[in-house]
Design a protein around this motif. Structure first.
Motif, PDB file in Angstrom:
ATOM      1  N   ARG A  77       0.846  -1.174   0.000  1.00  0.00           N
ATOM      2  CA  ARG A  77       0.000   0.000   0.000  1.00  0.00           C
ATOM      3  C   ARG A  77       0.888   1.231   0.000  1.00  0.00           C
ATOM      4  NH1 ARG A  77      -4.281  -0.094   3.291  1.00  0.00           N
ATOM      5  NH2 ARG A  77      -4.606  -2.284   2.843  1.00  0.00           N
ATOM      6  N   GLY A  78       0.543   2.152  -0.869  1.00  0.00           N
ATOM      7  CA  GLY A  78       1.308   3.386  -0.952  1.00  0.00           C
ATOM      8  C   GLY A  78       2.601   3.160  -1.688  1.00  0.00           C
ATOM      9  N   PRO A  79       3.339   4.227  -1.950  1.00  0.00           N
ATOM     10  CA  PRO A  79       4.607   4.067  -2.655  1.00  0.00           C
ATOM     11  C   PRO A  79       5.634   3.385  -1.775  1.00  0.00           C
ATOM     12  CG  PRO A  79       4.147   6.404  -2.199  1.00  0.00           C
ATOM     13  CD  PRO A  79       3.047   5.618  -1.586  1.00  0.00           C
ATOM     14  N   ARG A  80       6.168   2.301  -2.260  1.00  0.00           N
ATOM     15  CA  ARG A  80       7.163   1.533  -1.523  1.00  0.00           C
ATOM     16  C   ARG A  80       8.482   1.616  -2.263  1.00  0.00           C
ATOM     17  NH1 ARG A  80       4.777  -2.309   2.372  1.00  0.00           N
ATOM     18  NH2 ARG A  80       3.471  -0.770   3.322  1.00  0.00           N
ATOM     19  N   ALA A  81       9.570   1.579  -1.518  1.00  0.00           N
ATOM     20  CA  ALA A  81      10.884   1.508  -2.162  1.00  0.00           C
ATOM     21  C   ALA A  81      11.011   0.129  -2.810  1.00  0.00           C
ATOM     22  CB  ALA A  81      11.975   1.713  -1.138  1.00  0.00           C
ATOM     23  N   MET A  82      11.376   0.126  -4.083  1.00  0.00           N
ATOM     24  CA  MET A  82      11.530  -1.158  -4.771  1.00  0.00           C
ATOM     25  C   MET A  82      12.876  -1.197  -5.476  1.00  0.00           C
ATOM     26  SD  MET A  82       7.996  -2.493  -6.374  1.00  0.00           S
ATOM     27  CE  MET A  82       7.984  -1.350  -7.716  1.00  0.00           C
ATOM     28  N   ALA A  83      13.509  -2.348  -5.423  1.00  0.00           N
ATOM     29  CA  ALA A  83      14.794  -2.500  -6.111  1.00  0.00           C
ATOM     30  C   ALA A  83      14.562  -2.436  -7.615  1.00  0.00           C
ATOM     31  CB  ALA A  83      15.433  -3.830  -5.733  1.00  0.00           C
ATOM     32  N   ARG A 104      -7.412  11.804  -3.326  1.00  0.00           N
ATOM     33  CA  ARG A 104      -8.398  10.723  -3.470  1.00  0.00           C
ATOM     34  C   ARG A 104      -8.068   9.542  -2.546  1.00  0.00           C
ATOM     35  NH1 ARG A 104     -12.394   8.549  -6.479  1.00  0.00           N
ATOM     36  NH2 ARG A 104     -12.062   6.495  -7.409  1.00  0.00           N
ATOM     37  N   CYS A 105      -6.768   9.213  -2.454  1.00  0.00           N
ATOM     38  CA  CYS A 105      -6.394   8.041  -1.652  1.00  0.00           C
ATOM     39  C   CYS A 105      -5.592   8.444  -0.408  1.00  0.00           C
ATOM     40  CB  CYS A 105      -5.573   7.080  -2.508  1.00  0.00           C
ATOM     41  SG  CYS A 105      -4.026   7.799  -3.084  1.00  0.00           S
ATOM     42  N   ASN A 106      -5.456   9.738  -0.175  1.00  0.00           N
ATOM     43  CA  ASN A 106      -4.672  10.248   0.948  1.00  0.00           C
ATOM     44  C   ASN A 106      -3.241   9.719   0.966  1.00  0.00           C
ATOM     45  OD1 ASN A 106      -6.592  11.976   2.166  1.00  0.00           O
ATOM     46  ND2 ASN A 106      -7.651  10.167   2.973  1.00  0.00           N
ATOM     47  N   GLY A 107      -2.707   9.482  -0.211  1.00  0.00           N
ATOM     48  CA  GLY A 107      -1.300   9.073  -0.300  1.00  0.00           C
ATOM     49  C   GLY A 107      -1.082   7.573  -0.207  1.00  0.00           C
ATOM     50  N   ALA A 108      -2.170   6.809   0.036  1.00  0.00           N
ATOM     51  CA  ALA A 108      -2.008   5.353   0.193  1.00  0.00           C
ATOM     52  C   ALA A 108      -1.730   4.683  -1.153  1.00  0.00           C
ATOM     53  CB  ALA A 108      -3.251   4.745   0.815  1.00  0.00           C
ATOM     54  N   ASP A 116      -6.962   5.431  -9.073  1.00  0.00           N
ATOM     55  CA  ASP A 116      -6.901   5.835 -10.472  1.00  0.00           C
ATOM     56  C   ASP A 116      -6.490   7.306 -10.636  1.00  0.00           C
ATOM     57  OD1 ASP A 116      -9.212   6.676  -9.344  1.00  0.00           O
ATOM     58  OD2 ASP A 116     -10.564   5.668 -10.738  1.00  0.00           O
ATOM     59  N   ALA A 117      -6.613   8.092  -9.556  1.00  0.00           N
ATOM     60  CA  ALA A 117      -6.251   9.508  -9.650  1.00  0.00           C
ATOM     61  C   ALA A 117      -4.737   9.685  -9.729  1.00  0.00           C
ATOM     62  CB  ALA A 117      -6.815  10.276  -8.462  1.00  0.00           C
ATOM     63  N   CYS A 118      -3.987   8.839  -9.000  1.00  0.00           N
ATOM     64  CA  CYS A 118      -2.524   9.001  -8.942  1.00  0.00           C
ATOM     65  C   CYS A 118      -1.823   7.784  -9.538  1.00  0.00           C
ATOM     66  CB  CYS A 118      -2.079   9.207  -7.504  1.00  0.00           C
ATOM     67  SG  CYS A 118      -2.472   7.807  -6.442  1.00  0.00           S
ATOM     68  N   ARG A 119      -2.552   6.892 -10.147  1.00  0.00           N
ATOM     69  CA  ARG A 119      -2.027   5.651 -10.732  1.00  0.00           C
ATOM     70  C   ARG A 119      -1.225   4.833  -9.723  1.00  0.00           C
ATOM     71  NH1 ARG A 119       1.100   6.819 -16.011  1.00  0.00           N
ATOM     72  NH2 ARG A 119       1.871   8.549 -14.795  1.00  0.00           N
ATOM     73  N   GLY A 120      -1.718   4.852  -8.478  1.00  0.00           N
ATOM     74  CA  GLY A 120      -1.098   4.019  -7.444  1.00  0.00           C
ATOM     75  C   GLY A 120       0.140   4.617  -6.814  1.00  0.00           C
ATOM     76  N   GLU A 121       0.499   5.837  -7.236  1.00  0.00           N
ATOM     77  CA  GLU A 121       1.723   6.447  -6.715  1.00  0.00           C
ATOM     78  C   GLU A 121       1.499   7.117  -5.360  1.00  0.00           C
ATOM     79  OE1 GLU A 121       5.059   7.051  -8.401  1.00  0.00           O
ATOM     80  OE2 GLU A 121       4.338   5.167  -9.211  1.00  0.00           O
ATOM     81  N   GLY A 122       0.264   7.498  -5.066  1.00  0.00           N
ATOM     82  CA  GLY A 122      -0.017   8.155  -3.797  1.00  0.00           C
ATOM     83  C   GLY A 122       0.259   9.648  -3.807  1.00  0.00           C
ATOM     84  N   ARG A 123       0.826  10.131  -4.940  1.00  0.00           N
ATOM     85  CA  ARG A 123       1.156  11.555  -5.020  1.00  0.00           C
ATOM     86  C   ARG A 123       0.871  12.034  -6.437  1.00  0.00           C
ATOM     87  NH1 ARG A 123       7.331  11.587  -6.343  1.00  0.00           N
ATOM     88  NH2 ARG A 123       6.936  10.183  -8.028  1.00  0.00           N
ATOM     89  N   ILE A 124       0.674  13.285  -6.533  1.00  0.00           N
ATOM     90  CA  ILE A 124       0.335  13.859  -7.838  1.00  0.00           C
ATOM     91  C   ILE A 124       1.323  14.968  -8.161  1.00  0.00           C
ATOM     92  CG2 ILE A 124      -1.378  15.290  -9.029  1.00  0.00           C
ATOM     93  CD1 ILE A 124      -3.515  13.493  -7.894  1.00  0.00           C
TER      94      ILE A 124
END
Ligand code: ZN
Ligand code: ZN
Length: 369
Positions: free
Chosen positions: A106-112, A162-166, A183-191
């Motif tokens: 949930r929310g933007p996670r650090a990914m390798a 829309r998702c409060n950053g989640a 769908d507002a931030c395409r899952g990024e949690g930020r705009i």
């Protein structure tokens, strides 16, 4: 005064693992925040059940709790669930199959970053001796203009309302709640209000980068060289992936390869085979003296130790194996034919003489003379 964990889950003190899990799932369903919006008591019960389950599912914590009560498990990770979100994350194994979604992301996670593969053809000589090879890599690198944020210098990155950053939103589907990417931030949690013009908001740009790769001596087709940190850049501050250079070694005219041993063919005349011969054979580093013993047969392998390929990263080397191929002459002079006939005759005489000698011995032994 804290309530007894067994009492909270309504299980006997002798309850097994499965009973405890089942009891917790039942309570979690009952007091789930999505089912009881705005109900503080339900939320309290939901947290309480999670705390009880967290202790009783762990045999070590459970044993301490049985002996010392609540004081035995304080600070040991029990309790202290700040929010329902914490609980979803903590027991994602239970909620995952309970509500039909995984709470793991949930929310933007650090990914390798992803690993990259680069296919590289090298010559036999480069494989045998090792080399330093410069690769031109099309590579996605972090955008320098925006430092990877994807936002134009003066614009702000706003938390998605829309998702409060989640990065995810809940959607009802009949009885179940589904969690889907926002769908507002395409899952990024930020705009990003104004995207960076260089990378168009991606945060990464394509570049051709030169990278020097050291190929150790003795590598073979299929050898993978790992170059740490030269893969795709990480996402949201995650580490970059690795680059794998996968080698294909061109075959050599002179040598066949068997692991670190080299095999070559050495053609000799039949007189050389019969009489023995001192010759030379081509090695990796030039001509090598080779003594062919007399009476050698076609197909015999003569081994020259330590003249094969190096073992990568080691000082020892494989062997060079010369396979002897005895050639039969196809064009003979009259003189040679004459000599060979004589040679043949000399060979035929022998067995006949042997027979005569043997017959003589037998007669003598039997007293017929
Ligand atoms: Zn959003
Ligand atoms: Zn940029």
């Amino acid at each position: 005064m804290q309530r007894d964990y067994y009492e909270i889950l309504a299980v006997p003190r002798t309850a097994g693992e499965d009973d405890i899990k089942r009891a917790y799932r039942k309570l979690a369903m009952q007091y789930h925040p999505d089912r009881n919006p705005g109900n503080a008591e339900a939320e309290q019960k939901f947290k309480e059940a999670a705390e009880a389950y967290d202790v009783l599912r762990d045999p070590e914590k459970r044993a301490r709790y049985d002996r010392f009560g609540h004081t035995g498990v304080q600070g040991g990770g029990a309790g202290g669930f700040g929010s329902a979100e914490d609980i979803f994350t903590h027991f994602s194994d239970i909620f995952g199959d309970l509500f039909g979604f995984s709470t793991a992301s949930r929310g933007p996670r650090a990914m390798a970053g992803a690993d990259l593969r680069y296919n590289l053809d090298i010559s036999f000589r480069q494989a045998a001796k090792g080399d330093e090879i410069t690769l031109s890599l099309p590579k996605r690198v972090t955008c320098k203009d925006c430092g990877g944020s994807g936002a134009d210098k003066d614009s702000k990155v706003e938390t998605c309302r829309r998702c409060n950053g989640a990065g995810q939103i809940r959607r009802s589907q009949g009885f179940f709640q589904l969690v889907v990417p926002c769908d507002a931030c395409r899952g990024e949690g930020r705009i990003i209000t104004r995207p960076c013009p260089r990378c168009k908001g991606e945060g990464v740009v394509a570049e051709v980068r030169e990278l020097v790769v050291r190929v150790p001596a003795g590598v073979d087709t299929g050898t993978r060289l790992r170059v740490r940190g030269e893969g795709e850049p990480g996402i949201h501050g995650g580490p970059p992936g690795d680059l794998y250079v996968v080698l294909t070694v061109e075959p050599d005219r002179r040598f066949q390869r068997e692991g670190q041993n080299l095999l070559c063919t050495l053609e000799i005349g039949f007189t050389q085979a019969a009489l023995g011969h001192k010759t030379e054979v081509s090695g990796l580093d030039g001509e090598l003296p080779l003594e062919i013993p007399k009476g050698i047969q076609s197909g015999t392998l003569l081994r020259i130790p330590g003249e094969g390929l190096p073992y990568p990263g080691q000082s020892r080397r494989g062997d060079l194996l010369a396979e002897i191929k005895v050639l039969t002459p196809t064009r003979l002079s009259d003189k040679q034919i004459e000599l060979l006939r004589e040679f043949q005759k000399a060979g035929e005489e022998k067995p006949l003489e042997k027979v005569k000698r043997a017959a003589k011995k037998i007669k003598k032994a039997m007293g017929i003379d």
